[in-house]
Design an enzyme around this catalytic site. Sequence first.
Site, short mmCIF file in Angstrom:
data_model
loop_
_atom_site.label_atom_id
_atom_site.label_comp_id
_atom_site.label_asym_id
_atom_site.label_seq_id
_atom_site.Cartn_x
_atom_site.Cartn_y
_atom_site.Cartn_z
N LEU A 55 0.88 -1.17 0.00
CA LEU A 55 0.00 0.00 0.00
C LEU A 55 0.91 1.21 0.00
O LEU A 55 1.92 1.24 0.71
CB LEU A 55 -0.87 0.03 1.27
CG LEU A 55 -2.18 -0.77 1.29
CD1 LEU A 55 -2.89 -0.54 2.61
CD2 LEU A 55 -3.09 -0.38 0.14
N ASP A 56 0.56 2.23 -0.78
CA ASP A 56 1.38 3.43 -0.85
C ASP A 56 1.57 4.06 0.52
O ASP A 56 0.73 3.91 1.41
CB ASP A 56 0.72 4.48 -1.77
CG ASP A 56 0.54 3.98 -3.18
OD1 ASP A 56 1.32 3.12 -3.61
OD2 ASP A 56 -0.40 4.44 -3.86
N PHE A 57 2.65 4.80 0.65
CA PHE A 57 2.99 5.54 1.88
C PHE A 57 1.81 6.38 2.38
O PHE A 57 1.51 6.40 3.57
CB PHE A 57 4.19 6.44 1.57
CG PHE A 57 4.65 7.30 2.72
CD1 PHE A 57 5.34 6.76 3.79
CD2 PHE A 57 4.40 8.67 2.72
CE1 PHE A 57 5.76 7.55 4.85
CE2 PHE A 57 4.82 9.47 3.76
CZ PHE A 57 5.51 8.91 4.83
#
Length: 244
Positions: free
Chosen positions: A102-104
């Site tokens: 999952l993106d930052f």
Amino acid sequence: MERLQKVIAQAGIASRRKAEQLILEGKVKVNGEVVTTLGTKVSRSDVVEVNGIKVEREEKVYYLFYKPRGVVSTVSDDRGRKTVLDFFHDHVEERIFPVGRLDFDTSGLILLTNDGEFANLMTHPKYKIEKTYIARLKGIPSFEDIKKLRRGIMLEDGMTAPAKVNIKKVDRKANKAICEITIHEGRNRQVRRMFDAIGTPVVKLKRERFAFLDLKGLNAGEFRELTAHEVKQLRVLAETGKIG
């Protein structure tokens, strides 16, 4: 007794197909002897080495984690940012890793495990495991835009698979919308890029569901262990496309 390539895959060293290649190339030893026969079975007492490094065989564990924003979904980070593993160090002894990413700046549901074969089942595009996101958008998508996403839309790395998309809320005064989108691919920043492509950039993104799993009962930064039944159901879903 388990097949040698399965033991190597479950240890997270390589996919099962790559493990078979390593065996055929003579890079795998069992109890000090090179093994090149596919289908060789080993027990827990056998010592398995790949490229001279002993394969550690742990009990398999599976966790569901509610990732907060501002956390990277990697085992470590060379920029010193907080990782998903930082939430597990004091609670879990096994060497777990995130299943996919999952993106930052995206929050929500991510799985962690030490089972490499299971992780591959959950992330390989051919198994089409659905992930559902809630996206807060700047701008309001038109019905034509939504139809583009539902059909598949061209991004710089190719056409996306058809997505399930529904507008949940519209604020015309503030020119904002909330959309639910379900995809089964896992390209880098895919949901954000899909909404960028129709001119309604994502302001905030949260993954609410992974297959039939959700975040019920968890706050950001909390996790729970998957039940044996949930793990079995996920395997069946990946292998057959149906929940058994």
